[in-house]
Design a protein around this motif. Sequence first.
Motif, PDB file in Angstrom:
ATOM      1  N   THR A 137       0.840  -1.196   0.000  1.00 10.92           N
ATOM      2  CA  THR A 137       0.000   0.000   0.000  1.00 10.92           C
ATOM      3  C   THR A 137       0.873   1.243   0.000  1.00 10.92           C
ATOM      4  O   THR A 137       1.763   1.388   0.839  1.00 10.92           O
ATOM      5  N   LYS A 188      -6.213  -1.217  -6.138  1.00 14.49           N
ATOM      6  CA  LYS A 188      -7.330  -0.857  -5.267  1.00 14.49           C
ATOM      7  C   LYS A 188      -7.085   0.520  -4.669  1.00 14.49           C
ATOM      8  O   LYS A 188      -6.013   0.795  -4.136  1.00 14.49           O
ATOM      9  N   ASP A 190      -8.234   3.423  -1.922  1.00 15.42           N
ATOM     10  CA  ASP A 190      -8.951   3.664  -0.681  1.00 15.42           C
ATOM     11  C   ASP A 190      -9.869   4.866  -0.887  1.00 15.42           C
ATOM     12  O   ASP A 190      -9.408   5.968  -1.171  1.00 15.42           O
ATOM     13  N   SER A 195      -5.230   6.366  -0.890  1.00 14.88           N
ATOM     14  CA  SER A 195      -4.042   5.511  -0.923  1.00 14.88           C
ATOM     15  C   SER A 195      -4.252   4.388  -1.940  1.00 14.88           C
ATOM     16  O   SER A 195      -5.377   3.946  -2.179  1.00 14.88           O
ATOM     17  N   THR A 197      -3.321   0.498  -3.286  1.00 20.28           N
ATOM     18  CA  THR A 197      -2.806  -0.821  -2.951  1.00 20.28           C
ATOM     19  C   THR A 197      -2.614  -1.628  -4.232  1.00 20.28           C
ATOM     20  O   THR A 197      -3.493  -1.658  -5.094  1.00 20.28           O
TER      21      THR A 197
END
Length: 278
Positions: A137, A188, A190, A195, A197
């Motif tokens: 991440t 992915k 957030d 953020s 990932t």
Amino acid sequence: MLKMFHRFWFCLWHLVGVFSDDKEKSVFVLEGDSVTLNSSLTEIMDDDRIRWRFEKYLIAEINKRTDSMIVYDDVLDGRFRDRLKLDNQTGSLTITDIRMKHAGFYKVENHNLSIIFILIVYDEVTSVSVMEGGSVTLNSGLTEILDGDHIRWWFRSENTLIAEVNAINDSLFVYDDGPDERFRDRLKLDTQTGSLTITNTTTQHDGRYLILIFGGKLSLKAFSVSVYDSEHCCGSTEAVIRLVLSALVGVATVILLVYDIRSRRAEQDQAHIHTSGT
């Protein structure tokens, strides 16, 4: 920490609408590195004339008619001195040993070409490592996305946009279907912090990632991601174990040697006492 110079360019970049014009390209470069601004030409025609400008200043040109190639590296107090290189086949421009003062707008043009490059210089990189197959991440640094925030994630400095969040129109995208699809089903975002990932990593995901945030907060962050495989990991662990075992064997050898010397001295002392007594 970002400098005021960065903030100025971020605001200006947003105002000119650089993201919507195909003839304008954003380029990121780490301070001290070199960068090549690609003219997009495969070759220069015999009657062609290529000109490069920084802001309003002419800094380089190729004139095929006169068979000349010139860099004007003494402009602006010599900030480009010994830093400019022209490709005589394509007309592309390389700038070496980049500094903050080289950030800004560059333009290449000829009779049927005009491209603007917006060069963004950053000075900090956060190193991150992850085992192949694992997830990593990259932290945006935000605790929450504000209403006016616009966040964009790039992979390397090749203008490869891989994800973005636009709080203005409440949109969130991951662009994982690029030419080589290396990020397919692996990204992915957030929704609260922005953020990013990366899951199921491979060595193809090695490289530099950049996040640009403008809106409520202006910032640019860079991450250098290193993906290592299990064999390398185990190999390193095995090397450490061997080193520790070698050290233990060495210590044991020294102990035995000292014990042997002391035993012999004790035997000699006993023999000496016995001889003296008789």
